[in-house]
Design a protein around this motif. Structure first.
Motif, PDB file in Angstrom:
ATOM      1  N   HIS A 161       0.769  -0.990   0.221  1.00  0.00           N
ATOM      2  CA  HIS A 161       0.284   0.008  -0.122  1.00  0.00           C
ATOM      3  C   HIS A 161       0.752   0.550  -0.354  1.00  0.00           C
ATOM      4  N   ALA A 162       1.764   0.810   0.616  1.00  0.00           N
ATOM      5  CA  ALA A 162       3.046   2.424   0.828  1.00  0.00           C
ATOM      6  C   ALA A 162       2.737   2.687  -0.423  1.00  0.00           C
ATOM      7  N   GLN A 163       3.475   1.433  -1.023  1.00  0.00           N
ATOM      8  CA  GLN A 163       4.431   1.965  -2.995  1.00  0.00           C
ATOM      9  C   GLN A 163       3.497   2.346  -3.702  1.00  0.00           C
ATOM     10  N   GLY A 164       1.772   1.329  -3.613  1.00  0.00           N
ATOM     11  CA  GLY A 164       1.383   2.483  -4.143  1.00  0.00           C
ATOM     12  C   GLY A 164       0.316   3.915  -4.167  1.00  0.00           C
ATOM     13  N   VAL A 165       0.360   4.539  -2.942  1.00  0.00           N
ATOM     14  CA  VAL A 165      -0.036   5.350  -2.580  1.00  0.00           C
ATOM     15  C   VAL A 165       1.127   6.296  -2.608  1.00  0.00           C
ATOM     16  N   ALA A 166       3.056   6.393  -3.054  1.00  0.00           N
ATOM     17  CA  ALA A 166       3.853   6.648  -2.970  1.00  0.00           C
ATOM     18  C   ALA A 166       2.966   6.956  -4.596  1.00  0.00           C
ATOM     19  N   LEU A 167       2.682   6.271  -5.061  1.00  0.00           N
ATOM     20  CA  LEU A 167       2.775   5.910  -6.971  1.00  0.00           C
ATOM     21  C   LEU A 167       2.025   7.113  -7.310  1.00  0.00           C
ATOM     22  N   ALA A 168       1.197   6.759  -6.099  1.00  0.00           N
ATOM     23  CA  ALA A 168       0.178   7.250  -6.937  1.00  0.00           C
ATOM     24  C   ALA A 168      -0.185   9.042  -6.244  1.00  0.00           C
ATOM     25  N   ALA A 169       0.480   9.568  -5.404  1.00  0.00           N
ATOM     26  CA  ALA A 169       0.815  11.133  -5.127  1.00  0.00           C
ATOM     27  C   ALA A 169       1.789  11.674  -5.752  1.00  0.00           C
ATOM     28  N   ALA A 170       3.054  10.671  -6.489  1.00  0.00           N
ATOM     29  CA  ALA A 170       4.061  10.915  -7.492  1.00  0.00           C
ATOM     30  C   ALA A 170       3.114  11.691  -8.539  1.00  0.00           C
ATOM     31  N   LYS A 171       2.384  10.564  -8.853  1.00  0.00           N
ATOM     32  CA  LYS A 171       1.383  10.881 -10.486  1.00  0.00           C
ATOM     33  C   LYS A 171       0.709  12.493 -10.034  1.00  0.00           C
TER      34      LYS A 171
ATOM     35  N   ILE B 165       1.791  15.676  -5.366  1.00  0.00           N
ATOM     36  CA  ILE B 165       1.212  15.995  -3.723  1.00  0.00           C
ATOM     37  C   ILE B 165       2.316  15.592  -2.893  1.00  0.00           C
ATOM     38  N   PRO B 166       2.486  16.255  -2.059  1.00  0.00           N
ATOM     39  CA  PRO B 166       3.375  15.402  -0.546  1.00  0.00           C
ATOM     40  C   PRO B 166       2.949  14.224   0.125  1.00  0.00           C
ATOM     41  N   ALA B 167       3.939  13.040   0.164  1.00  0.00           N
ATOM     42  CA  ALA B 167       3.501  11.431   0.860  1.00  0.00           C
ATOM     43  C   ALA B 167       4.283  11.830   1.984  1.00  0.00           C
ATOM     44  N   LYS B 168       3.437  10.307   2.771  1.00  0.00           N
ATOM     45  CA  LYS B 168       3.701  10.233   4.093  1.00  0.00           C
ATOM     46  C   LYS B 168       3.666   9.188   3.866  1.00  0.00           C
TER      47      LYS B 168
END
Length: 313
Positions: A66-76, A79-82
């Motif tokens: 989920h971390a990688q999915g959120v990081a990928l989606a946020a990068a698109k 959006i900053p993600a933690k």
């Protein structure tokens, strides 16, 4: 979703069909962006956010995928993600999350402890919390797997799905039943982390270690949103052992030349263990992720041969 995630392939094998006594269709979500199905839910959730919410950034807790999915989606969406992750999360998953541009905070021994830390941070920062499974948008995104599978293979009469918090199976079960009401959905948990299995069968919940090679589905409590969906739309929930999962990973690697992580191989492990009791002629199996820590490969051989892990190094 078409421009955000892969329409992953379905793999077949005549030797596997013969061994199982049915046609088997492996849905290769280990070939999805970020290496797991989680990119689907994250992309749908984050892609649906308003610009105002996006400016505040996103925060999540995850055992890895989920971390990688959120990081990928946020990068698109820039959006900053933690992301909060348990301290024992495999380092390849931690590094991959960082490489997508997210900040990572290692916190707690378990997913639940990382989740608590993330929720506490969210209350202070005001960022949008992206739950790994207990969210309608996340569930809807994961359900696109069923849409693809039934478009590619309309004859499917059963789909076997791993269960952690239940977001994947909730989405698949709901979507599949709308398209083909007769289809059977079978959920799978590891014996070491099987809270949903006991809740589904109305057992008293025993003490669970959640220590498992399938860390991606090591969740101590089913979701408040997902459990009712599972109870309504899923036809059965079964369990597999650590040895079953290890054997399934090795079979997929040796015979099909594909790498699945522990959680990613759980559904296939259920097919191998329970195939005689699963009623199906055209059986779909979700290979949900492939982010396996190769340094732990010796543990798989140890589990399948009863040898200490260090003796296989």
């Amino acid at each position: 979703m078409k421009d955000l995630v892969h329409h992953t392939p379905i793999r077949t094998s005549s030797s596997l069909d013969k061994m199982m006594g049915r046609n088997v269709y492996l849905k290769m979500e280990n070939e999805q962006k970020s290496g797991a199905f989680k990119a689907r839910g994250a992309c749908f959730k984050i892609g649906s956010m308003t610009e105002e919410d996006a400016k505040r950034g996103v925060i999540a807790a995850s055992a890895g995928n989920h971390a990688q999915g959120v990081a990928l989606a946020a990068a698109k969406r820039a959006i900053p993600a933690k992301i909060y992750m348990p301290i024992h999360t495999p380092m390849p998953k931690v590094e991959a999350t960082k490489n997508y541009g997210a900040k990572v905070e290692l916190s707690g021994e378990t997913f639940q402890e990382a989740l608590f830390a993330a929720q506490k941070e969210q209350q202070q920062s005001g960022a949008t919390f992206i739950h790994p499974f207990d969210d309608a948008d996340i569930i809807a995104g994961q359900g696109t797997i069923a849409v693809e599978m039934l478009a590619d293979m309309p004859d499917l009469d059963c789909i076997i799905v791993p269960i952690g918090g239940g977001g994947l199976i909730s989405g698949i079960a709901y979507a599949a039943k709308q398209i083909k009401p007769s289809i059977r959905i079978i959920g799978v948990q590891t014996e070491n982390a099987c809270a949903t299995y006991h809740a589904y069968h109305k057992h008293l919940l025993p003490s669970l270690t959640c220590a498992t090679i399938a860390e991606g589905i090591a969740v101590k409590e089913p979701g408040k949103l997902t459990l009712p969906l599972i109870q309504q739309y899923v036809d059965d929930v079964v369990t597999v052992s650590e040895r079953d999962i290890a054997s399934a990973i090795l079979y997929l690697l040796e015979r099909h030349k594909t790498l699945a992580e522990g959680a990613g191989a759980a559904a296939f492990a259920a097919l191998l263990r329970h195939h005689e009791s699963i009623r199906s002629k055209h059986c779909g199996v979700i290979i949900s992720g492939g982010n396996f820590d190769l340094q732990k490969l010796s543990e798989l051989y140890a589990l399948t041969t009863h040898l200490p892990a260090n003796s296989m190094a």
